[in-house]
Design an enzyme around this catalytic site. Structure first.
Site, PDB file in Angstrom:
ATOM      1  N   GLU A 124       0.842  -1.202   0.000  1.00 33.64           N
ATOM      2  CA  GLU A 124       0.000   0.000   0.000  1.00 33.64           C
ATOM      3  C   GLU A 124       0.871   1.243   0.000  1.00 33.64           C
ATOM      4  OE1 GLU A 124      -2.448   0.128   3.504  1.00 33.64           O
ATOM      5  OE2 GLU A 124      -2.950  -1.988   3.290  1.00 33.64           O
ATOM      6  N   LYS A 126       2.347   4.484   1.479  1.00 36.03           N
ATOM      7  CA  LYS A 126       2.496   5.002   2.846  1.00 36.03           C
ATOM      8  C   LYS A 126       2.172   6.488   2.774  1.00 36.03           C
ATOM      9  CE  LYS A 126       5.622   5.218   6.773  1.00 36.03           C
ATOM     10  NZ  LYS A 126       5.313   6.602   7.105  1.00 36.03           N
ATOM     11  N   ASP A 128       1.884  10.166   3.908  1.00 34.88           N
ATOM     12  CA  ASP A 128       2.611  10.966   4.883  1.00 34.88           C
ATOM     13  C   ASP A 128       1.689  12.016   5.477  1.00 34.88           C
ATOM     14  OD1 ASP A 128       4.717  11.614   6.423  1.00 34.88           O
ATOM     15  OD2 ASP A 128       5.584  13.012   4.995  1.00 34.88           O
ATOM     16  N   TYR A 234      -6.980   2.966   6.311  1.00 37.87           N
ATOM     17  CA  TYR A 234      -6.313   1.771   5.802  1.00 37.87           C
ATOM     18  C   TYR A 234      -6.377   0.562   6.724  1.00 37.87           C
ATOM     19  CZ  TYR A 234      -2.779   4.393   8.391  1.00 37.87           C
ATOM     20  OH  TYR A 234      -2.138   5.144   9.322  1.00 37.87           O
ATOM     21  N   LYS A 322      10.752   3.034   2.853  1.00 40.27           N
ATOM     22  CA  LYS A 322      10.658   4.469   2.553  1.00 40.27           C
ATOM     23  C   LYS A 322      11.519   4.843   1.352  1.00 40.27           C
ATOM     24  CE  LYS A 322       9.968   7.293   6.127  1.00 40.27           C
ATOM     25  NZ  LYS A 322       9.982   7.901   7.439  1.00 40.27           N
ATOM     26  N   CYS A 416      21.075  47.860   3.662  1.00 40.64           N
ATOM     27  CA  CYS A 416      20.029  47.349   2.776  1.00 40.64           C
ATOM     28  C   CYS A 416      20.541  47.325   1.326  1.00 40.64           C
ATOM     29  CB  CYS A 416      18.783  48.217   2.891  1.00 40.64           C
ATOM     30  SG  CYS A 416      17.513  47.755   1.706  1.00 40.64           S
ATOM     31  N   CYS A 419      18.274  50.127  -0.657  1.00 42.05           N
ATOM     32  CA  CYS A 419      18.278  51.572  -0.423  1.00 42.05           C
ATOM     33  C   CYS A 419      19.502  52.057   0.360  1.00 42.05           C
ATOM     34  CB  CYS A 419      16.994  52.005   0.294  1.00 42.05           C
ATOM     35  SG  CYS A 419      16.937  51.470   2.005  1.00 42.05           S
ATOM     36  N   CYS A 434      15.392  46.168   7.143  1.00 39.23           N
ATOM     37  CA  CYS A 434      15.605  47.542   6.709  1.00 39.23           C
ATOM     38  C   CYS A 434      14.404  48.317   7.228  1.00 39.23           C
ATOM     39  CB  CYS A 434      15.646  47.599   5.179  1.00 39.23           C
ATOM     40  SG  CYS A 434      15.455  49.283   4.556  1.00 39.23           S
ATOM     41  N   CYS A 439      11.855  52.581   1.291  1.00 38.49           N
ATOM     42  CA  CYS A 439      12.699  51.662   0.514  1.00 38.49           C
ATOM     43  C   CYS A 439      11.810  51.039  -0.583  1.00 38.49           C
ATOM     44  CB  CYS A 439      13.235  50.619   1.490  1.00 38.49           C
ATOM     45  SG  CYS A 439      14.115  49.272   0.723  1.00 38.49           S
TER      46      CYS A 439
HETATM   47  S1  IVH Z   1      -0.643   0.425   8.824  1.00 33.52           S
HETATM   48  C1  IVH Z   1       1.088  -0.585  13.254  1.00 33.52           C
HETATM   49  N1  IVH Z   1      -0.716   1.514   6.495  1.00 33.52           N
HETATM   50  O1  IVH Z   1       2.760   5.381   8.919  1.00 33.52           O
HETATM   51  C2  IVH Z   1       0.683   0.519  12.444  1.00 33.52           C
HETATM   52  N2  IVH Z   1       0.196   2.798   8.261  1.00 33.52           N
HETATM   53  O2  IVH Z   1       5.428   5.316  10.077  1.00 33.52           O
HETATM   54  C3  IVH Z   1      -0.040   0.006  11.260  1.00 33.52           C
HETATM   55  N3  IVH Z   1       0.849   5.052   7.610  1.00 33.52           N
HETATM   56  O3  IVH Z   1       1.816   4.580  12.178  1.00 33.52           O
HETATM   57  C4  IVH Z   1      -0.264   1.080  10.352  1.00 33.52           C
HETATM   58  N4  IVH Z   1       0.280   4.908   5.506  1.00 33.52           N
HETATM   59  O4  IVH Z   1       0.425   6.391  10.803  1.00 33.52           O
HETATM   60  C5  IVH Z   1      -0.354   1.686   7.764  1.00 33.52           C
HETATM   61  N5  IVH Z   1      -0.897   2.349   4.361  1.00 33.52           N
HETATM   62  C6  IVH Z   1      -0.545   2.522   5.616  1.00 33.52           C
HETATM   63  C7  IVH Z   1      -0.005   3.720   6.085  1.00 33.52           C
HETATM   64  C8  IVH Z   1       0.364   3.814   7.422  1.00 33.52           C
HETATM   65  C9  IVH Z   1       0.766   5.697   6.431  1.00 33.52           C
HETATM   66  C10 IVH Z   1       1.402   5.668   8.829  1.00 33.52           C
HETATM   67  C11 IVH Z   1       0.780   5.219  10.116  1.00 33.52           C
HETATM   68  C12 IVH Z   1       1.900   4.527  10.803  1.00 33.52           C
HETATM   69  C13 IVH Z   1       3.069   5.268  10.274  1.00 33.52           C
HETATM   70  C14 IVH Z   1       4.356   4.546  10.497  1.00 33.52           C
END
Ligand code: IVH
Length: 679
Positions: A124, A126, A128, A234, A322, A416, A419, A434, A439
């Site tokens: 999946e 991730k 942010d 998720y 990551k 500055c 000026c 300044c 200016c």
């Molecule tokens: S599953 C045990 N799925 O990333 C935690 N987390 O760095 C299971 N996150 O704590 C989480 N996308 O806040 C899961 N597809 C995803 C995610 C995800 C982002 C976050 C989540 C987690 C953190 C870890």
């Protein structure tokens, strides 16, 4: 994870390693505070992860020598001002890696632990964002908690309820159900917010994650609504009934229950197949509306989760891979000093153009003089640039080995660049300023701010036009905008009759803008849009504000001594008094009717919620009209709301308003009530 346990260490080595461990741990604690509590990280996620991984490795070594070390904790985001509650099941973190090899090792460990039992994977994105735990009781939304320390989190339900498509009722009537996901601000909204901040010369938000984190912990609900938070779910945390047996089914169930769920995920039978999907994700992730910093690899079969268990911080059935931040090397051609509206001098690196995350980067902010000397950044240096949050380029390292032998440290000037006035540093500030109000770049920026969308909203008077008018001495201050003639505009290069007339029309229209826009446009130090609205709502006219005593000002919510002094100083400054008199004479400030909140009984002190789309005006226009007449606009339905304005294609808010017996207006009702009241 690589192990150092084979090497032997002397007692003094161990002492030194322990000292390094403690030092790194306190650094991590500092960064945790900046990241989780202040939403103002000083280092990138990548650098933070490197620190964490070094500390973990040291811990393994020290454990072999039986050295008692403090554990690295999961961060804690709890803040004062919020009530904390326990999660029904703990919210853990994920183990993470930047290496393909470690991802494959993760798979080997699983195979060893599960023996002959067959399992598959889900890959999946991730996301942010900020982890959120949504608790439903008997199918009804109950609470939204932040991760907190993993066991107890802050109740941010009020803010989370501003998310438009958050289901308040679901078709799962388990006694207790936890849905987990990420709250985020989409890339487009983030860019828009930063663009307005740039116009207002406010510090830019570093990335959407920090902005989302700050927003869910904001106590001002209007501000939260404006930020347009979004949600992707998720996983299911706690559920009083067993409902599914695979993670892929969880993702589908979440969708069926009405939650926004992963738009893209993959199932894979082997780690090799999973890796292909990770690479696929890396290529396509830029098109997602949210920011993805990696892939999460999970075992698909939930039956193994219990067997595999967890470490103190993360489960053994999942890992985050990551993506290393995209970086590029380039050369600093020049260090330019920009003069802002309030006189702040911002150093900017003019770079040899380089391709980074799909766009050409030729500039990077250097923030301030301290930052330059801390990193010893010099003209002609070869530097590594990284895009913080894929958006703002930042210089993360200088390659001193490639530095020219004749290179000298950059000396921040004390005068500055525009000026020639002496620069000063106000107490407690790192920025150099300044202070010369005349200016030219400052005049230019003040004018740009005054006409910007966030203030008087005068369309057509862009940066280039203002620059020409300032250079031609047609514009010296904001009152001059209202003295511009057809001739002044038409004589500008590339200007036709039509565009000159259009701008004059827009300038004329701006004379009827609400008071808060004028106050915001003045650019008083520390007075942003929100404070300008508070002042306008309380004083109704500029004359009332001018007559206000400091005590009266300080009694207002959000206005302390500092802002009250700034307001009084600004309105009493002789140049400004003259400009305000001119604006009065030019019809921009017109006593009682200008921006005064008309106390119409249908709107005054009433709380409104808007839902669906209106055909005769935008949402923003409707909000402004309602606020102009003394009403408030909230984002979600509650019993404190008086009137719901229901446009076309409205969703669950209408049903909720009906069930609470609220007054409901359609667009015709709204127009009828506005008719004859708002010009
Ligand atoms: S599953 C045990 N799925 O990333 C935690 N987390 O760095 C299971 N996150 O704590 C989480 N996308 O806040 C899961 N597809 C995803 C995610 C995800 C982002 C976050 C989540 C987690 C953190 C870890």
């Amino acid at each position: 994870m690589a192990s150092n346990t084979k090497k032997t260490y002397s007692t003094s080595d161990i002492r030194a390693l322990k000292a390094r461990y403690d030092k790194l741990l306190s650094e991590i604690n500092l960064h945790d505070r900046l990241y989780y509590r202040e939403n103002n990280p000083r280092i990138s996620d990548f650098e933070y992860d490197c620190l964490k991984s070094e500390v973990e490795r040291l811990r393994e070594v020290l454990a072999v020598y039986a050295v008692d070390v403090k554990d690295t904790t999961i961060g804690d985001d709890r803040q004062s001002g919020f009530q904390s509650f326990a999660h029904l099941s703990p919210m853990m973190s994920l183990a993470n890696t930047y290496s393909r090899e470690e991802l494959f090792q993760f798979s080997n460990h699983l195979e060893t632990a599960l023996g002959p039992q067959k399992f598959s994977y889900v890959v999946e994105p991730k996301i942010d964002g900020i982890a959120i735990n949504l608790i439903y009781k008997n199918g009804k939304f109950f609470k939204a908690l932040t991760r907190g320390n993993g066991t107890i989190g802050d109740d941010v339900s009020v803010n989370i309820k501003t998310i438009r498509d958050l289901p308040l009722e679901i078709e799962n009537h388990s006694e207790a159900l936890e849905i987990r996901g990420e709250v985020y601000i989409d890339k487009q909204t983030f860019i828009g917010i930063n663009k307005i901040r740039e116009e207002q010369e406010l510090e830019l938000f570093a990335n959407p994650r920090n902005l989302a984190a700050g927003t869910i912990k904001t106590l001002n609900i209007d501000e939260v609504s404006e930020r347009n938070l979004k949600l992707i779910t998720y996983t299911i945390g706690h559920c009083s009934e067993k409902i599914v047996s695979r993670q892929s089914e969880v993702l589908e169930i979440l969708k069926n229950l009405g939650f926004a769920s992963q738009e893209k995920y993959w199932t894979a039978e082997s780690i090799e197949e999973a890796w292909k999907h990770v690479e696929e994700l890396d290529k396509m992730r830029h098109i997602f509306p949210y920011w993805t910093d990696g892939a999460v690899l999970k075992i698909n079969e939930l039956q193994f989760y219990e067997t595999l268990g967890a470490t103190a911080k993360s489960p053994r059935w999942a890992i985050a891979y990551k993506f290393a931040p995209e970086r590029a090397t380039t050369k600093i051609k020049n260090i330019i000093l920009q003069v802002g509206r309030t006189g702040i001098i911002t150093p900017v690196a003019d770079l040899e153009s380089v391709l980074l995350s799909g766009t050409n980067v030729s500039r990077a902010t250097l923030h301030n003089a301290d930052e330059i000397s801390k990193k010893d950044i010099r003209m002609g240096d070869y530097v590594t640039v990284e895009k913080a949050g894929e958006i703002i380029p930042a210089i993360v390292a200088v390659d001193t080995a490639k530095r020219d032998v004749n290179s000298r440290p950059f000396i921040f000037p004390k005068i500055c660049p525009a000026c020639g006035s002496q620069l000063i540093q106000l107490t407690g500030e790192v920025a150099w300023r300044c202070q010369n109000l005349c200016c030219l770049p400052q005049i230019q920026r003040r004018l740009e701010h005054f006409v910007s969308r966030a203030a008087m909203d005068i369309d057509g008077l862009g940066t280039v036009v203002i620059e020409k008018l300032v250079a031609g001495q047609k514009l010296n201050n904001i009152a001059d905008i209202y003295r511009l003639t057809f001739n002044d505009l038409e004589s500008l290069e590339k200007f036709g009759t039509k565009s000159a007339l259009k701008i004059l029309g827009n300038i004329d229209d701006s004379k009827n803008r609400p008071l808060w826009r004028l106050l915001h446009g003045f650019g008083i130090l520390g007075i942003g849009e929100q404070t300008a609205k508070i002042l306008a709502k309380h004083f109704h006219s500029l004359d009332n504000l001018i007559a206000a005593t400091p005590e009266e000002l300080e009694r207002l919510d959000g206005i302390g001594v500092k802002l009250s002094n700034a307001i009084t100083a600004f309105l009493g400054e002789p140049h400004n008094v003259k400009i305000i008199d001119d604006l009065r004479m030019l019809g921009v400030i017109h006593g009682d009717t200008h921006g005064e909140i008309l106390q119409n009984q249908r709107f005054h002190a009433k709380n409104f919620v808007l839902t669906g789309t209106l055909s005769s005006m935008t949402r923003q226009e409707a909000v402004e009209k309602i606020e102009h007449l003394g009403g408030n606009v909230a984002n979600s339905i509650s019993k404190n709301v008086h009137i719901l304005i229901a446009g076309e294609n409205c969703g669950s808010k209408l049903e909720k308003a009906q069930s609470l017996g609220l007054e409901i207006w359609n667009e015709t009702d709204l127009l009828g009530n506005l008719n004859g009241i708002v010009a």
